[in-house]
Design a protein around this motif. Sequence first.
Motif, PDB file in Angstrom:
ATOM      1  N   ASP A   1      -5.200  12.181  -4.359  1.00  0.00           N
ATOM      2  CA  ASP A   1      -4.244  12.223  -3.373  1.00  0.00           C
ATOM      3  C   ASP A   1      -3.305  11.011  -3.284  1.00  0.00           C
ATOM      4  O   ASP A   1      -2.068  11.241  -3.317  1.00  0.00           O
ATOM      5  CB  ASP A   1      -4.831  12.937  -2.069  1.00  0.00           C
ATOM      6  N   THR A   2      -3.998   9.749  -3.191  1.00  0.00           N
ATOM      7  CA  THR A   2      -3.247   8.624  -3.139  1.00  0.00           C
ATOM      8  C   THR A   2      -2.324   8.404  -4.477  1.00  0.00           C
ATOM      9  O   THR A   2      -1.115   8.054  -4.304  1.00  0.00           O
ATOM     10  CB  THR A   2      -4.157   7.406  -2.829  1.00  0.00           C
ATOM     11  N   TYR A   3      -3.187   8.745  -5.768  1.00  0.00           N
ATOM     12  CA  TYR A   3      -2.257   8.797  -6.688  1.00  0.00           C
ATOM     13  C   TYR A   3      -0.981   9.533  -6.851  1.00  0.00           C
ATOM     14  O   TYR A   3       0.147   8.932  -7.306  1.00  0.00           O
ATOM     15  CB  TYR A   3      -3.159   8.960  -8.094  1.00  0.00           C
TER      16      TYR A   3
ATOM     17  N   LEU B   1      -0.179  -1.125  -5.026  1.00  0.00           N
ATOM     18  CA  LEU B   1      -1.316  -1.310  -4.179  1.00  0.00           C
ATOM     19  C   LEU B   1      -1.747  -2.772  -4.441  1.00  0.00           C
ATOM     20  O   LEU B   1      -2.094  -3.213  -5.457  1.00  0.00           O
ATOM     21  CB  LEU B   1      -2.507  -0.356  -4.411  1.00  0.00           C
TER      22      LEU B   1
ATOM     23  N   ASP C   1       0.938  -1.202   0.052  1.00  0.00           N
ATOM     24  CA  ASP C   1       0.062  -0.064  -0.046  1.00  0.00           C
ATOM     25  C   ASP C   1       1.009   1.248   0.057  1.00  0.00           C
ATOM     26  O   ASP C   1       2.036   1.065   0.051  1.00  0.00           O
ATOM     27  CB  ASP C   1      -1.082   0.060   1.165  1.00  0.00           C
ATOM     28  N   LEU C   2       0.247   2.346   0.071  1.00  0.00           N
ATOM     29  CA  LEU C   2       1.226   3.799  -0.002  1.00  0.00           C
ATOM     30  C   LEU C   2       2.048   3.672   1.105  1.00  0.00           C
ATOM     31  O   LEU C   2       3.282   4.066   0.973  1.00  0.00           O
ATOM     32  CB  LEU C   2       0.139   4.782  -0.032  1.00  0.00           C
TER      33      LEU C   2
ATOM     34  N   GLY D   1       0.598  10.618  -4.491  1.00  0.00           N
ATOM     35  CA  GLY D   1       1.521  10.123  -3.537  1.00  0.00           C
ATOM     36  C   GLY D   1       2.383   9.045  -4.094  1.00  0.00           C
ATOM     37  O   GLY D   1       3.947   8.963  -4.103  1.00  0.00           O
TER      38      GLY D   1
ATOM     39  N   ILE E   1      -8.341   4.219  -5.270  1.00  0.00           N
ATOM     40  CA  ILE E   1      -7.195   5.074  -5.497  1.00  0.00           C
ATOM     41  C   ILE E   1      -7.521   6.519  -5.942  1.00  0.00           C
ATOM     42  O   ILE E   1      -7.735   6.795  -7.060  1.00  0.00           O
ATOM     43  CB  ILE E   1      -5.989   4.518  -6.321  1.00  0.00           C
TER      44      ILE E   1
END
Length: 214
Positions: A37-39, A26, A3-4, A41, A34
């Motif tokens: 913001d997660t992308y 992930l 995961d991130l 990161g 996703i």
Amino acid sequence: SFDLPNSGKTAQLAATEKEVYAAIGLHPWVATTIDEDTYQGFLALARQPKVVALSELGLDAPRSPAPIDVQLQALSQQFRLSRESGLPVMIHDRGYHKETMEAMQGESLPGGAIHGFNSGPEELKEWLDLGFYVSIGRIVLQPEGEHLQPLVKSIPQDKLLLETDGATGATADSPALGPARVIRVAELIASWRETTVDELGTTTTKNLQRLLKV
């Protein structure tokens, strides 16, 4: 990585250890949506020099609690990440092969490998037709892996990879079980392909270096 936050730790380790490279991503076992913001990161990590691949990403029917639509969204976003970062992908394919192939249609990815291959000749042909490398791991050391012998023998020399498939079963007293296992895998596959362990190791290492551009 799975995961991130874990990907960040993996990338940090690679940055501080000369012989270590990182793959981020992930894992389908913990697949979630996703968001942007997660992308971003993941993209920031993907641009670090010691990060060389996205892994593992894919679909898993028997072991992921996430519904298929969530897994597909995560996979699609990681394909986007691969295209934008130029990193190859390591695909986890368990129980959703048709859906995985459909998700890959029309994708222009910068290379990849099928992780822990354990399927039949039709699936092998599909991966090779995509130009993917085929990675063989601990399944061949188990009785249920005997069916792979003729398939492993048929993999083109320049498309074969070896892997530990993690360090499952390793303990603080015996941390090297994972690395030792890949030697056992190499010994068995070398006997199947009627070559030496050294020759197989040289070939598969060169293949990995070519895939990861290291």
